[in-house]
Design a protein around this motif. Structure first.
Motif, PDB file in Angstrom:
ATOM      1  N   LEU A  57       0.823  -1.210   0.000  1.00  0.00           N
ATOM      2  CA  LEU A  57       0.000   0.000   0.000  1.00  0.00           C
ATOM      3  C   LEU A  57       0.857   1.261   0.000  1.00  0.00           C
ATOM      4  O   LEU A  57       0.422   2.322  -0.466  1.00  0.00           O
ATOM      5  N   LEU A  58       2.089   1.157   0.488  1.00  0.00           N
ATOM      6  CA  LEU A  58       2.980   2.316   0.499  1.00  0.00           C
ATOM      7  C   LEU A  58       3.356   2.768  -0.909  1.00  0.00           C
ATOM      8  O   LEU A  58       3.779   3.905  -1.110  1.00  0.00           O
ATOM      9  N   LEU A  59       3.190   1.876  -1.882  1.00  0.00           N
ATOM     10  CA  LEU A  59       3.491   2.252  -3.264  1.00  0.00           C
ATOM     11  C   LEU A  59       2.568   3.354  -3.762  1.00  0.00           C
ATOM     12  O   LEU A  59       2.876   4.034  -4.736  1.00  0.00           O
ATOM     13  N   GLY A  60       1.439   3.530  -3.088  1.00  0.00           N
ATOM     14  CA  GLY A  60       0.524   4.608  -3.453  1.00  0.00           C
ATOM     15  C   GLY A  60       1.164   5.983  -3.351  1.00  0.00           C
ATOM     16  O   GLY A  60       0.719   6.937  -3.995  1.00  0.00           O
ATOM     17  N   LEU A  61       2.235   6.095  -2.553  1.00  0.00           N
ATOM     18  CA  LEU A  61       2.918   7.380  -2.399  1.00  0.00           C
ATOM     19  C   LEU A  61       3.589   7.835  -3.690  1.00  0.00           C
ATOM     20  O   LEU A  61       3.885   9.019  -3.855  1.00  0.00           O
ATOM     21  N   PHE A  62       3.850   6.905  -4.592  1.00  0.00           N
ATOM     22  CA  PHE A  62       4.486   7.273  -5.851  1.00  0.00           C
ATOM     23  C   PHE A  62       3.471   7.856  -6.840  1.00  0.00           C
ATOM     24  O   PHE A  62       3.859   8.370  -7.888  1.00  0.00           O
ATOM     25  N   LYS A  63       2.196   7.788  -6.500  1.00  0.00           N
ATOM     26  CA  LYS A  63       1.145   8.319  -7.380  1.00  0.00           C
ATOM     27  C   LYS A  63       0.322   9.410  -6.704  1.00  0.00           C
ATOM     28  O   LYS A  63      -0.031  10.411  -7.331  1.00  0.00           O
ATOM     29  N   PHE A  64       0.031   9.230  -5.418  1.00  0.00           N
ATOM     30  CA  PHE A  64      -0.865  10.150  -4.720  1.00  0.00           C
ATOM     31  C   PHE A  64      -0.086  11.081  -3.783  1.00  0.00           C
ATOM     32  O   PHE A  64       0.951  10.700  -3.258  1.00  0.00           O
TER      33      PHE A  64
ATOM     34  N   GLY B 243      -2.091   9.808  -0.069  1.00  0.00           N
ATOM     35  CA  GLY B 243      -0.910   8.996   0.202  1.00  0.00           C
ATOM     36  C   GLY B 243      -0.708   8.740   1.677  1.00  0.00           C
ATOM     37  O   GLY B 243      -0.310   7.632   2.087  1.00  0.00           O
ATOM     38  N   ALA B 244      -0.966   9.753   2.512  1.00  0.00           N
ATOM     39  CA  ALA B 244      -0.810   9.594   3.961  1.00  0.00           C
ATOM     40  C   ALA B 244      -1.799   8.570   4.507  1.00  0.00           C
ATOM     41  O   ALA B 244      -1.460   7.765   5.386  1.00  0.00           O
ATOM     42  N   TYR B 245      -3.025   8.600   3.991  1.00  0.00           N
ATOM     43  CA  TYR B 245      -4.023   7.631   4.456  1.00  0.00           C
ATOM     44  C   TYR B 245      -3.656   6.213   4.017  1.00  0.00           C
ATOM     45  O   TYR B 245      -3.919   5.246   4.748  1.00  0.00           O
ATOM     46  N   MET B 246      -3.040   6.097   2.859  1.00  0.00           N
ATOM     47  CA  MET B 246      -2.601   4.776   2.400  1.00  0.00           C
ATOM     48  C   MET B 246      -1.469   4.247   3.289  1.00  0.00           C
ATOM     49  O   MET B 246      -1.412   3.051   3.592  1.00  0.00           O
ATOM     50  N   ILE B 247      -0.568   5.146   3.722  1.00  0.00           N
ATOM     51  CA  ILE B 247       0.475   4.741   4.663  1.00  0.00           C
ATOM     52  C   ILE B 247      -0.156   4.243   5.957  1.00  0.00           C
ATOM     53  O   ILE B 247       0.228   3.206   6.501  1.00  0.00           O
ATOM     54  N   PHE B 248      -1.115   5.011   6.467  1.00  0.00           N
ATOM     55  CA  PHE B 248      -1.762   4.661   7.735  1.00  0.00           C
ATOM     56  C   PHE B 248      -2.428   3.292   7.653  1.00  0.00           C
ATOM     57  O   PHE B 248      -2.237   2.441   8.533  1.00  0.00           O
ATOM     58  N   VAL B 249      -3.201   3.077   6.589  1.00  0.00           N
ATOM     59  CA  VAL B 249      -3.885   1.788   6.431  1.00  0.00           C
ATOM     60  C   VAL B 249      -2.866   0.666   6.292  1.00  0.00           C
ATOM     61  O   VAL B 249      -3.001  -0.401   6.914  1.00  0.00           O
ATOM     62  N   GLY B 250      -1.821   0.908   5.484  1.00  0.00           N
ATOM     63  CA  GLY B 250      -0.787  -0.106   5.295  1.00  0.00           C
ATOM     64  C   GLY B 250      -0.099  -0.477   6.596  1.00  0.00           C
ATOM     65  O   GLY B 250       0.122  -1.657   6.892  1.00  0.00           O
ATOM     66  N   MET B 251       0.232   0.542   7.396  1.00  0.00           N
ATOM     67  CA  MET B 251       0.900   0.273   8.667  1.00  0.00           C
ATOM     68  C   MET B 251      -0.016  -0.445   9.649  1.00  0.00           C
ATOM     69  O   MET B 251       0.425  -1.318  10.405  1.00  0.00           O
ATOM     70  N   MET B 252      -1.284  -0.086   9.643  1.00  0.00           N
ATOM     71  CA  MET B 252      -2.230  -0.771  10.522  1.00  0.00           C
ATOM     72  C   MET B 252      -2.383  -2.243  10.123  1.00  0.00           C
ATOM     73  O   MET B 252      -2.551  -3.117  10.975  1.00  0.00           O
TER      74      MET B 252
END
Length: 208
Positions: free
Chosen positions: A14-21, A178-187
């Motif tokens: 899910l952290l890969l979303g940071l490369f787009k969002f 992107g931040a929300y994707m990090i949060f969900v991924g870490m959870m």
């Protein structure tokens, strides 16, 4: 720990979303701007929400002595952050695969989460320091020189998180997709830890 391993892999990817969002969003609204000006902050650089937002923000900043919005090549963070995220994604996937095949303990999932949390805190600290420098290190030759009631130069630091009134501008600074994707991924990696612990204890009991 097959289920735990799969969850760990999904969380890491899910952290890969940071490369787009975008990771963060800052919006500036004022009576003279019915459509607020905005900046989306990505791990690779800063872009305007609308086509001419960065140009308009730089124009406003010129009057009060603030520097122009930095380009990607002007900040080392925009070179390092993508590398860090790529490494953490790869590390998380490897740990998830090893957990899937029972080669590592479920505790590795929690270790990844702790490491990512530390890196996230460091990133937020660096971002806040940049905001402080950006909003307080002003050009003394600026056209407008505004002071606080005590005579000290006024700071134009945007808020790290939340809302702030700056002159006649309403400034909002909030996490973006992107931040929300990090949060969900870490959870999900935390979930993987508890699922892995449950699977480990279940196997342990069955062997007794």
């Amino acid at each position: 720990m097959k289920k735990a391993g799969i969850i760990m892999i999904i969380g890491s990817l899910l952290l890969l979303g940071l490369f787009k969002f975008p990771l963060w969003n800052i919006m500036l609204g004022a009576p003279q701007y019915p459509d607020p000006l905005g900046m989306n902050i990505y791990i690779q650089g800063i872009q305007g929400v609308q086509e001419f937002d960065i140009q308009n923000i730089n124009g406003l900043n010129h009057y009060i002595g603030m520097r122009t919005i930095p380009k990607a090549e002007d900040m080392w963070e925009f070179e390092v952050f993508p590398l860090v995220i790529g490494i953490m994604v790869g590390l998380g996937v490897i740990i998830g695969l090893l957990g899937f095949f029972g080669k590592v303990s479920y505790k590795w999932f929690l270790g990844w989460f702790i490491l990512m949390s530390v890196l996230g805190i460091m990133g937020m600290y660096d971002f806040n320091q940049w905001l402080i420098d950006y909003g307080t290190n002003l050009d003394p030759r600026a056209i407008m020189k505004l002071e606080n009631l005590d005579g000290t130069p006024m700071s134009y630091k945007p808020p790290l998180l939340g809302y702030q009134k700056m002159l006649n501008f309403d400034v909002d600074s909030w996490p973006a997709t992107g931040a929300y994707m990090i949060f969900v991924g870490m959870m999900l990696t935390v979930v993987a830890f508890f699922v892995g612990k449950y699977e480990h204890n279940k196997i342990k009991k069955s062997n007794i």
